[in-house]
Scaffold this motif. Structure first.
Motif, PDB file in Angstrom:
ATOM      1  N   GLU A 174       0.806  -1.227   0.000  1.00 52.63           N
ATOM      2  CA  GLU A 174       0.000   0.000   0.000  1.00 52.63           C
ATOM      3  C   GLU A 174       0.840   1.279   0.000  1.00 52.63           C
ATOM      4  OE1 GLU A 174      -3.274  -0.549  -0.391  1.00 52.63           O
ATOM      5  OE2 GLU A 174      -2.666  -2.634  -0.396  1.00 52.63           O
ATOM      6  N   GLY A 175       1.905   1.318  -0.781  1.00 51.24           N
ATOM      7  CA  GLY A 175       2.729   2.510  -0.907  1.00 51.24           C
ATOM      8  C   GLY A 175       4.025   2.463  -0.125  1.00 51.24           C
ATOM      9  N   TYR A 176       4.121   1.578   0.854  1.00 57.99           N
ATOM     10  CA  TYR A 176       5.335   1.495   1.672  1.00 57.99           C
ATOM     11  C   TYR A 176       6.497   0.907   0.888  1.00 57.99           C
ATOM     12  CZ  TYR A 176       7.640   1.624   6.250  1.00 57.99           C
ATOM     13  OH  TYR A 176       8.470   1.932   7.308  1.00 57.99           O
ATOM     14  N   GLU A 177       6.233   0.429  -0.344  1.00 56.77           N
ATOM     15  CA  GLU A 177       7.312  -0.083  -1.184  1.00 56.77           C
ATOM     16  C   GLU A 177       8.369   0.984  -1.458  1.00 56.77           C
ATOM     17  OE1 GLU A 177       3.862   0.995  -4.032  1.00 56.77           O
ATOM     18  OE2 GLU A 177       4.097  -0.053  -2.110  1.00 56.77           O
ATOM     19  N   SER A 217      14.502 -10.832  -8.589  1.00 56.86           N
ATOM     20  CA  SER A 217      13.364 -10.532  -9.455  1.00 56.86           C
ATOM     21  C   SER A 217      12.246 -10.005  -8.569  1.00 56.86           C
ATOM     22  CB  SER A 217      12.898 -11.785 -10.200  1.00 56.86           C
ATOM     23  OG  SER A 217      13.833 -12.183 -11.169  1.00 56.86           O
ATOM     24  N   LEU A 218      11.574  -8.931  -9.014  1.00 57.73           N
ATOM     25  CA  LEU A 218      10.577  -8.273  -8.176  1.00 57.73           C
ATOM     26  C   LEU A 218       9.247  -8.143  -8.900  1.00 57.73           C
ATOM     27  CD1 LEU A 218      13.516  -6.456  -7.903  1.00 57.73           C
ATOM     28  CD2 LEU A 218      12.280  -5.812  -5.836  1.00 57.73           C
ATOM     29  N   PHE A 219       8.205  -8.645  -8.255  1.00 57.01           N
ATOM     30  CA  PHE A 219       6.824  -8.519  -8.731  1.00 57.01           C
ATOM     31  C   PHE A 219       6.119  -7.638  -7.704  1.00 57.01           C
ATOM     32  CE2 PHE A 219       2.497 -10.711  -8.503  1.00 57.01           C
ATOM     33  CZ  PHE A 219       1.950  -9.936  -9.509  1.00 57.01           C
ATOM     34  N   VAL A 220       5.759  -6.412  -8.105  1.00 55.85           N
ATOM     35  CA  VAL A 220       5.356  -5.387  -7.142  1.00 55.85           C
ATOM     36  C   VAL A 220       4.030  -4.758  -7.546  1.00 55.85           C
ATOM     37  CG1 VAL A 220       6.026  -3.226  -6.008  1.00 55.85           C
ATOM     38  CG2 VAL A 220       7.800  -4.861  -6.737  1.00 55.85           C
ATOM     39  N   GLU A 221       3.098  -4.666  -6.597  1.00 60.94           N
ATOM     40  CA  GLU A 221       1.895  -3.870  -6.807  1.00 60.94           C
ATOM     41  C   GLU A 221       2.235  -2.426  -6.483  1.00 60.94           C
ATOM     42  OE1 GLU A 221      -2.085  -5.421  -5.898  1.00 60.94           O
ATOM     43  OE2 GLU A 221      -2.331  -3.656  -4.603  1.00 60.94           O
ATOM     44  N   ASP A 233      -1.827  -0.644 -11.036  1.00 56.82           N
ATOM     45  CA  ASP A 233      -0.611  -0.879 -11.805  1.00 56.82           C
ATOM     46  C   ASP A 233       0.286  -1.866 -11.075  1.00 56.82           C
ATOM     47  OD1 ASP A 233      -1.274   0.990 -13.805  1.00 56.82           O
ATOM     48  OD2 ASP A 233      -0.444   2.628 -12.615  1.00 56.82           O
ATOM     49  N   TRP A 234       1.071  -2.613 -11.864  1.00 53.24           N
ATOM     50  CA  TRP A 234       2.058  -3.540 -11.310  1.00 53.24           C
ATOM     51  C   TRP A 234       3.382  -3.358 -12.058  1.00 53.24           C
ATOM     52  CZ3 TRP A 234      -2.920  -5.017 -12.533  1.00 53.24           C
ATOM     53  CH2 TRP A 234      -3.708  -5.498 -11.491  1.00 53.24           C
ATOM     54  N   MET A 235       4.466  -3.765 -11.400  1.00 52.39           N
ATOM     55  CA  MET A 235       5.797  -3.728 -12.001  1.00 52.39           C
ATOM     56  C   MET A 235       6.425  -5.109 -11.907  1.00 52.39           C
ATOM     57  SD  MET A 235       9.263  -1.729 -10.689  1.00 52.39           S
ATOM     58  CE  MET A 235       9.655  -2.970  -9.427  1.00 52.39           C
ATOM     59  N   LEU A 236       7.068  -5.530 -12.992  1.00 50.52           N
ATOM     60  CA  LEU A 236       7.920  -6.708 -12.965  1.00 50.52           C
ATOM     61  C   LEU A 236       9.329  -6.256 -13.311  1.00 50.52           C
ATOM     62  CD1 LEU A 236       8.246  -9.795 -12.704  1.00 50.52           C
ATOM     63  CD2 LEU A 236       7.869  -9.934 -15.178  1.00 50.52           C
ATOM     64  N   ALA A 237      10.271  -6.527 -12.422  1.00 42.81           N
ATOM     65  CA  ALA A 237      11.671  -6.156 -12.637  1.00 42.81           C
ATOM     66  C   ALA A 237      12.510  -7.429 -12.574  1.00 42.81           C
ATOM     67  CB  ALA A 237      12.133  -5.166 -11.574  1.00 42.81           C
ATOM     68  N   THR A 238      13.195  -7.733 -13.652  1.00 45.27           N
ATOM     69  CA  THR A 238      14.060  -8.917 -13.709  1.00 45.27           C
ATOM     70  C   THR A 238      15.487  -8.472 -13.998  1.00 45.27           C
ATOM     71  OG1 THR A 238      13.460  -9.213 -16.049  1.00 45.27           O
ATOM     72  CG2 THR A 238      12.226 -10.479 -14.415  1.00 45.27           C
ATOM     73  N   PRO A 239      16.474  -9.118 -13.379  1.00 49.71           N
ATOM     74  CA  PRO A 239      17.861  -8.686 -13.545  1.00 49.71           C
ATOM     75  C   PRO A 239      18.298  -8.720 -15.010  1.00 49.71           C
ATOM     76  CG  PRO A 239      17.661 -10.282 -11.764  1.00 49.71           C
ATOM     77  CD  PRO A 239      16.350 -10.269 -12.479  1.00 49.71           C
TER      78      PRO A 239
END
Length: 265
Positions: free
Chosen positions: A173-176, A192-196, A256-262
């Motif tokens: 909830e925004g604390y990311e 690897s990060l899967f983030v809301e 929205d979501w984010m996927l970050a892979t190295p």
């Protein structure tokens, strides 16, 4: 007459207390409708206690309350992201799962079933949910690998033995903005990060998070969209009011979501 009634309603809804009462009534009406539909579908064998489709198919839920339980069971919950989860599961090679904002544990247990050898670090600030997290982990035979803690802080993450390729699943909830920082948490540079994301709650927060990982990661972003109702057999025969009550998530804005892979070196 109709116009006068409409004017009266608009005037009444402009009064904060009255508007709050009406919102509460509408929410309780939705909950009652959900219970009735769930009972009907359960009697027809269309609403079991195990995820029916999607990346977490086969994950067992304990009886009782779980956030968006029906959506998670039938496989419609955050369906926009399922292709990403399928990709992560197929890729594998993770050294740990780090689930920040674990709720009742569906992601922690559901993903752990695909990676039977690695530890699961789960954080959930609402400690009233911890028994449910343990129960779900036990139902899915991953309890022995679960390391559950309460509120997550950067120091909590720094101290983790997450390994050189953790899979981070984050919904806080925004604390990311405070937690997801590879400068403070070095092992995130290869995770690897899967983030809301939560610009709807904290303006500009998604850009802050994305900017931190751009030097080391390939970044993808997507937004919520409508459901294909025909993809979920449990919805067949329901009216639109029933469908909306069952799978329309209570979000303040599009998600929205984010996927970050190295990045490959």
């Amino acid at each position: 007459m109709r116009r006068a009634f409409s004017l009266i309603c608009q005037t009444a809804l402009s009064i904060p207390l009255f508007n709050k009462v009406m919102t509460t009534v509408a929410y309780e009406q939705k909950r009652l409708l959900r219970r009735r539909v769930e009972e009907r579908l359960r009697a027809a064998g269309l609403y079991p206690d195990v995820v029916m489709q999607g990346p977490l198919k086969g994950t067992r839920f304990p009886p009782g309350y779980a956030s968006c339980r029906f959506e998670k069971i039938i496989g419609s919950y955050e369906a926009e992201t399922h292709a990403w989860l399928d990709e992560l599961i197929a890729r594998g090679g993770f050294t740990s799962i780090v689930n920040i904002g674990a709720a009742e544990g569906s992601y922690a247990s559901g993903l752990a079933r695909h990676f039977p050898e690695i530890p699961i670090f789960a954080f959930e600030a609402n400690e009233a949910l911890h028994p449910a997290i343990h129960e779900m982990a036990a139902l899915n035979d991953v309890e022995g690998r679960l390391r559950l803690a309460g509120r997550c802080e950067p120091e909590s993450l720094v101290s983790l033995d997450a390994g050189n390729h953790a899979l981070v699943v984050c919904d806080v909830e925004g604390y990311e903005v405070r937690l997801l920082d590879p400068e403070r948490v070095p092992w995130m540079r290869t995770a690897s990060l899967f983030v809301e994301l939560h610009d709807c709650l904290l303006a500009g927060s998604s850009e802050q998070v994305i900017r931190r990982f751009e030097p080391t990661h390939d970044i993808r972003k997507l937004s919520s969209k409508g459901h294909d109702y025909s993809a979920y057999p449990s919805l067949e025969g329901l009216t639109f009011p029933e469908i909306y009550a069952m799978i329309l998530e209570d979000r303040p804005a599009p998600q929205d979501w984010m996927l970050a892979t190295p990045k490959l070196s």
